[in-house]
Design a protein around this motif. Structure first.
Motif, mmCIF file in Angstrom:
data_model
loop_
_atom_site.group_PDB
_atom_site.id
_atom_site.type_symbol
_atom_site.label_atom_id
_atom_site.label_comp_id
_atom_site.label_asym_id
_atom_site.label_seq_id
_atom_site.Cartn_x
_atom_site.Cartn_y
_atom_site.Cartn_z
ATOM 1 N N LEU A 198 0.860 -1.186 0.000
ATOM 2 C CA LEU A 198 0.000 0.000 0.000
ATOM 3 C C LEU A 198 0.893 1.231 0.000
ATOM 4 O O LEU A 198 1.731 1.402 0.884
ATOM 5 N N LYS A 225 -4.261 4.547 4.369
ATOM 6 C CA LYS A 225 -3.552 3.275 4.142
ATOM 7 C C LYS A 225 -3.642 2.356 5.350
ATOM 8 O O LYS A 225 -3.885 1.150 5.214
ATOM 9 N N SER A 226 -3.421 2.909 6.544
ATOM 10 C CA SER A 226 -3.431 2.069 7.740
ATOM 11 C C SER A 226 -4.825 1.505 8.017
ATOM 12 O O SER A 226 -4.972 0.358 8.435
ATOM 13 N N MET A 235 -5.229 -1.241 5.560
ATOM 14 C CA MET A 235 -4.390 -2.367 5.994
ATOM 15 C C MET A 235 -5.107 -3.158 7.089
ATOM 16 O O MET A 235 -5.146 -4.399 7.071
ATOM 17 N N ASP A 241 2.227 -2.021 4.576
ATOM 18 C CA ASP A 241 1.810 -0.623 4.660
ATOM 19 C C ASP A 241 3.073 0.212 4.804
ATOM 20 O O ASP A 241 3.766 0.140 5.824
#
Length: 447
Positions: A231, A239-240, A243, A280
């Motif tokens: 990512l 992103k997190s 994820m 990530d």
């Protein structure tokens, strides 16, 4: 009873050059405000000016400099280091500062001036003299955030190297740079000693980082034939959160820029055979300091060595295209532009139907989703699996009875479609990536 320390106050400063439109300029200042908030400071005001460039000795024109100084309590002019007589302009600026103080409030008096550009050491010095406040440029803010958020040994080494490289040239014009030599043979000045200490420390950090990165390279090498998705994207693009949704992991999710700097690797859930690893990576940002990109090259190698890159974009941000270009430019810098990729327009729950239709028309191949909608995440998972399926081939492996201990490695590396037994051993019909199949054949051929 312990008292909570006061929150430092800061005022933002931006220069709008002719090539920057109003939307981009405002978005950049808002982003700087989020960076400052991440540092734990409170933004109490903004000073902005249209100028042809950012090369002026004090960045701002005399009028805007006086306006800024009225908020910070400074003289409003770049006074010399010696106690020169005060000019009329200086006295007028001081009077303006006194008049502005009750309006702003003593508790909100800005202690920091944060500039949305990279400044030279002399510009920082001149602004500090004129405003009486501590001055940080955009690069300094980002470096400080990275310094505070580094957790792993590798990240701490990387950030310290970048921080020292940022500080080193700024020692030359520091007002407290150190004593001058008193004569031949008097030895090094304090400034010379500081420079030498930085050079020695950088050499030491480089050796330590190379040792840590060798270990990281070994770990990456062990994952080379595995299915890997990275990512990538602008900081705070979600992103997190994505994820966490894809892997079910308890990764840190905060509404802060650069909430985490360390690459996190987890297994795609529900688990597949062979397993898919999702990483990530550190987020990117406009004007990401070059030394930080260089220091984090090892961390960014996760993107370079991935089989698939997912460019995660905050679709609700009006400047998302500029943010996407920042991500792509950094990845081009490390040579990752040839890695297969898909565009993921995230945070679609914040987008209305009209804008959603426009985004779908503009990016027909993009994945539109919200990381908070399970059905969207499930659809992305199917896309990831389909990508790897397209590259897989079927084959037959024979596992001799003497090497049955390798059966676990086979199941981890490929999908076993069927298995039978004959006089030679276990006969497995499998499906997997050509590289993984070739590695298994080498393992089975080893006596």
């Amino acid at each position: 009873m312990e008292t909570t320390p006061p929150i430092p106050c800061a005022i933002l400063v931006g220069i709008q050059t002719p090539e920057v439109d109003d939307i981009a300029h405002q978005a950049s200042l808002e982003e700087l405000g989020r960076l400052v908030k991440t540092l734990g400071y409170k933004v109490v005001g903004t000073v902005s000016q249209r100028r042809e460039g950012t090369g002026a000795s004090a960045l701002l024109g005399s009028g805007k400099l006086a306006e800024l100084a009225a908020l910070t309590g400074g003289p409003g002019v770049v006074a010399s280091m010696a106690g020169a007589p005060k000019s009329k302009a200086s006295r007028r600026s001081e009077n303006a500062a006194e008049n502005a103080e009750p309006e702003l409030g003593a508790s909100n008096k800005p202690e920091f001036v944060i500039v949305d550009h990279e400044l030279s050491p002399s510009q920082i010095r001149n602004l500090e003299r004129a405003t009486g406040a501590e001055v940080l440029d955009r690069t300094g803010v980002i470096v400080e955030i990275f310094h505070r958020h580094a957790n792993t040994r590798e990240a701490k080494l990387q950030v310290e190297m970048a921080r020292l490289k940022y500080v080193a040239p700024r020692l030359r014009e520091s007002s407290g740079g150190g004593e001058r030599r008193q004569g031949p043979g008097a030895g090094e000045s304090t400034l010379d000693l500081d420079r030498r200490k930085i050079r020695d420390r950088l050499a030491e950090l480089k050796d330590q980082l190379e040792a840590v990165q060798r270990d990281s390279d070994h770990r990456r090498s062990a994952r080379r034939d595995q299915l890997r998705v990275a990512l990538v994207g602008y900081t705070n693009a979600g992103k997190s959160s994505l994820m966490r949704a894809l892997t079910g992991s308890e990764v840190l999710v905060e509404d802060k820029l650069f909430a985490t700097l360390d690459t996190t690797i987890r297994i795609l859930q529900p688990e597949t055979r062979p397993r898919v690893l999702v990483s990530d990576t550190v987020g990117f940002i406009k004007q990401l300091p070059h030394d930080l990109v260089a220091s984090f090259r090892s961390t960014l190698t996760e993107a370079l060595e991935a089989s698939l890159l997912l460019f995660v974009v905050d679709a609700s941000d009006p400047t998302y295209e500029a943010q996407l270009e920042v991500t792509r430019s950094v990845l081009r810098e490390i040579g990752a532009e040839t890695v297969p990729s898909r565009l993921v327009l995230n945070k679609m729950d914040r987008v209305d139907n009209v804008r959603r239709a426009a985004l779908a028309e503009k990016h027909p191949d993009a994945v539109l989703l919200s990381a908070h909608r399970p059905e969207d995440v499930s659809a992305l998972r199917d896309i990831i699996i389909a990508f790897f399926e397209a590259a897989m081939v079927e084959d037959v492996l024979v596992l001799p009875y003497a090497t049955q201990g390798l059966i676990g490695e086979v199941y981890d590396s490929v999908r076993v479609l069927s298995e039978e037994y004959d006089e030679a051993g276990r006969v497995l019909k499998v499906r997997g990536l050509p590289g993984a199949l070739a590695r298994l054949r080498r393992s089975l051929a080893t006596p």
